[in-house]
Write a protein that holds these residues in place. Structure first.
Motif, short mmCIF file in Angstrom:
data_model
loop_
_atom_site.label_atom_id
_atom_site.label_comp_id
_atom_site.label_asym_id
_atom_site.label_seq_id
_atom_site.Cartn_x
_atom_site.Cartn_y
_atom_site.Cartn_z
N ALA A 87 99.26 70.48 1.33
CA ALA A 87 98.30 71.26 1.08
C ALA A 87 97.56 71.91 2.14
O ALA A 87 96.97 73.11 2.15
N ALA A 88 96.86 71.02 2.91
CA ALA A 88 96.12 71.44 4.01
C ALA A 88 96.56 72.16 5.21
O ALA A 88 95.91 73.21 5.69
N SER A 89 97.97 72.26 5.17
CA SER A 89 98.78 72.91 6.16
C SER A 89 99.09 74.50 5.73
O SER A 89 99.84 74.89 6.34
N ILE A 90 98.40 74.95 4.63
CA ILE A 90 98.82 76.18 4.03
C ILE A 90 98.60 77.39 5.12
O ILE A 90 97.53 77.41 5.64
N GLY A 91 99.59 78.21 5.31
CA GLY A 91 99.33 79.41 6.49
C GLY A 91 98.87 80.54 6.07
O GLY A 91 99.04 80.76 4.53
N SER A 92 98.49 81.35 6.58
CA SER A 92 98.07 82.88 6.34
C SER A 92 99.01 83.67 5.74
O SER A 92 98.77 84.52 5.03
N ASP A 93 100.33 83.44 5.96
CA ASP A 93 101.40 84.18 5.33
C ASP A 93 102.34 83.29 4.26
O ASP A 93 103.33 83.60 4.08
N GLU A 94 101.63 82.40 3.57
CA GLU A 94 102.18 81.58 2.73
C GLU A 94 101.60 81.51 1.36
O GLU A 94 100.08 81.78 1.29
N VAL A 95 102.18 81.53 0.18
CA VAL A 95 101.55 81.23 -1.10
C VAL A 95 102.23 79.74 -1.44
O VAL A 95 103.48 79.58 -1.45
N GLN A 96 101.29 78.99 -1.82
CA GLN A 96 101.92 77.55 -2.23
C GLN A 96 101.82 77.53 -3.89
O GLN A 96 100.70 77.99 -4.32
N VAL A 97 102.52 76.93 -4.64
CA VAL A 97 102.42 76.70 -6.07
C VAL A 97 102.70 75.15 -6.11
O VAL A 97 103.88 74.71 -5.63
#
Length: 310
Positions: A87-97
């Motif tokens: 979760a902490a590694s989410i990038g600016s070009d990513e959507v996490q679900v």
């Protein structure tokens, strides 16, 4: 339920070709031989996934962030160090679900209740039925854990504000974060979408929740959607209805509009097996190109959708 899926979508939005990369399904439980190599481990594959399958030319310029394909990643949540790091590694070009199942035992639910703010606990106490209370407590506790991991703060310290139609947002200006999020739950299943700098909406529903869905379809679907729905075999119509319903609802949650009286003016694809797509908005087709819709991997009795800005 064990998920380890990453999808890449070019930043152009609707109409572009989607490319999917599916890792081996270990979720966050246990290891496989591939986990010894970070380039093949499904937990970290998102960091190593190439932005293009075309061989890079010598001395080629790096791909600007605005031209990189969007990445949509689906994760099963459990309260572990690996999940927190992901979760902490989410990038600016990513959507996490993130998808999770609410606990059935009261002891664990009581422990989660302690992570909520006083106003959230008061809201939980107002539920007269146990299942909605369980959904609310677990959903808010999970949201706090995910946001705390992304922002490297204690979950209990987070404070929320609310848009006029009820969509929550982070209220602390000191966090200096553009993190956006949205939550949905049905039964014991909870889904939370996260992204930096772009609005997201998520919706999921049990497809057995409503018996009067044919009447509701006449209120929320356009004439084109109704014709498409009624042309399907009877065995496929319920699934198609909930496909359309969750896709419209995900879009409305992303835009903070909530339910409107003009749902037929929002047209989506709904045929089972058809690519999720936003076809028309009240403002016209140009507005639709600013958004993308994606299905969510869920148990067979559920339908779900993710909407996000492209």
């Amino acid at each position: 339920m064990s998920l380890s899926v990453t999808e890449l979508i070019p930043s152009g939005g609707i109409g572009d070709t989607w490319r999917a990369a599916v890792s081996h399904s270990t979720g966050f439980r246990g290891c496989t031989s591939n986990c010894l190599n970070p380039a093949t481990c499904p937990r970290w594959r998102r960091r190593w996934e190439p932005y293009s399958t075309v061989p890079r030319k010598k001395n080629a310029r790096p791909i600007p962030a605005t031209e990189r394909p969007m990445q949509i990643s689906f994760h099963e949540w459990e309260d572990s160090a690996v999940a927190h790091r992901a979760a902490a590694s989410i990038g600016s070009d990513e959507v996490q679900v993130w998808i999770a199942r609410a606990p059935s035992d009261e002891a664990r639910l009581t422990a989660l209740d302690c992570q909520l703010s006083p106003d959230e606990r008061a809201r939980a106490d107002r539920f007269r039925v146990s299942e909605p209370r369980r959904q609310f407590v677990f959903g808010r506790a999970l949201l706090r854990q995910l946001l705390g991991a992304c922002l490297n703060v204690e979950p209990v310290t987070l404070a929320f504000g609310y848009h006029p139609r009820g969509k929550p947002f982070l209220a602390q200006s000191g966090l200096n974060s553009d993190l956006r999020f949205n939550l949905s739950h049905s039964g014991l299943i909870v889904a939370i979408a996260l992204a930096h700098g772009r609005e997201v909406g998520v919706d999921l529903e049990s497809i057995h929740r409503l018996d009067d869905w044919p009447l509701l379809a006449e209120r929320i679907f356009s004439s084109r959607e109704l014709c498409e729905l009624r042309a399907l075999p009877a065995s496929k119509q319920r699934e198609a209805f909930f496909n359309g319903w969750t896709r419209k609802e995900a879009y409305l949650k992303a835009t903070s509009e909530g339910l409107t009286d003009d749902l037929p003016a929002i047209e989506v694809t709904l045929v089972p097996g058809q690519k999720p797509q936003l076809l028309r908005l009240p403002a016209g087709l140009e507005g639709a190109h600013q958004w993308a819709i994606q299905g969510i991997p869920l148990p067979p009795d559920f339908a779900g959708a993710l909407a996000f800005e492209t």
